[in-house]
Write a protein that holds these residues in place. Sequence first.
Motif, PDB file in Angstrom:
ATOM      1  N   SER A  11       5.564 -17.270   7.243  1.00 40.76           N
ATOM      2  CA  SER A  11       4.962 -17.956   8.387  1.00 40.76           C
ATOM      3  C   SER A  11       3.611 -17.350   8.752  1.00 40.76           C
ATOM      4  O   SER A  11       3.140 -17.509   9.889  1.00 40.76           O
ATOM      5  CB  SER A  11       5.910 -17.920   9.590  1.00 40.76           C
ATOM      6  OG  SER A  11       6.037 -16.601  10.089  1.00 40.76           O
ATOM      7  N   LEU A 254       8.001 -15.941  16.578  1.00 37.57           N
ATOM      8  CA  LEU A 254       7.835 -17.109  15.711  1.00 37.57           C
ATOM      9  C   LEU A 254       7.545 -18.380  16.503  1.00 37.57           C
ATOM     10  O   LEU A 254       6.939 -19.314  15.982  1.00 37.57           O
ATOM     11  CB  LEU A 254       9.097 -17.316  14.857  1.00 37.57           C
ATOM     12  CG  LEU A 254       9.416 -16.211  13.853  1.00 37.57           C
ATOM     13  CD1 LEU A 254      10.715 -16.528  13.117  1.00 37.57           C
ATOM     14  CD2 LEU A 254       8.280 -16.027  12.841  1.00 37.57           C
ATOM     15  N   SER A 257       2.416 -19.575  18.170  1.00 37.86           N
ATOM     16  CA  SER A 257       1.566 -19.606  16.972  1.00 37.86           C
ATOM     17  C   SER A 257       0.585 -18.438  16.961  1.00 37.86           C
ATOM     18  O   SER A 257       0.204 -17.971  15.889  1.00 37.86           O
ATOM     19  CB  SER A 257       0.836 -20.936  16.861  1.00 37.86           C
ATOM     20  OG  SER A 257       0.072 -21.173  18.022  1.00 37.86           O
TER      21      SER A 257
END
Length: 299
Positions: A11, A254, A257
């Motif tokens: 991510s 998470l 952003s």
Amino acid sequence: ESTLGAAAAQSGRYFGVAIAANRLSDSTYATIAAREFNSVTAENEMKIDATQPQRGQFNFTAADRVYNWAVQNGKEVRGHTLAWHSQQPGWMQNLSGSALRQAMIDHINGVMSHYKGKIAQWDVVNEAFADGSSGARRDSNLQRTGNDWIEVAFRTARAADPSAKLCYNDYNVENWTWAKTQAMYRMVKDFKQRGVPIDCVGFQSHFNSGSPYNSNFRTTLQEFAALGVDVAITELDIQGASPSTYAAVVNDCLAVSRCLGVTVWGVRDSDSWRSEHTPLLFYNNGSKKPAYTAVLDAL
Ligand code: XIL
């Protein structure tokens, strides 16, 4: 993914660890650290007493040991920390007023020029706010040089290394309802409005029975990110290492952003500054704790 760092990278984030130079010769420690993490913070080696033990005499021996190990093992480095009331060398503790202000500036310039272009994030200022309900600055020799010491530190840091993200870092600022959190929020908002160069806020996240994790941490991260700064979880440890609490912290990052990543404050419980809390992700023998699996699954 099979490691914390690789899972976080999916991510676009990192999963980091605090490294102590004198533990790198312990092969269990070094093996875990090299395998699992993709960001490194020096636990003590880049602090003021370590890097400038005598005024004007910089010493990067231990700091470079951590830095070089990190780079040789493919990790990015968070710099910690340039201006702080604690772990000051004796000569600095004895300064005040304009002499101390100048020493702070010289220290920032000396350390940041040594690592110019090499540090992803610098904790420029650490722990400047008081605990409790006052919302005031912490009393310290640096604070007594004038309330503008923090913005002077950030302006100095930006000029010294424009490539580093410049962070303000503190503890007991994870709970959105706490006065200390709100005081830090007002400072960051003011800095952004006035163009003081700040890029990120580090939430140490030393959770224990006195300052437990609260699910409003996600709100805190979101509110700071909305001011236009990145956020990071910089020194995570959790008394008792509850797997669900570790997973909740990871999920909070998470969910935002602008959350850059998570750093845990040591490898095994025995490496922790609060080893009696057994707060980390690895047992003393190097095996993975349930909290490790919870973190890996959450990432
Ligand atoms: C701690 C280290 O882990 C210890 O080894 C040292 O004795 C004291 O400092 N907030 C911070 C960190 O920003 O630098 C501190 O690290 C823990 C609290």
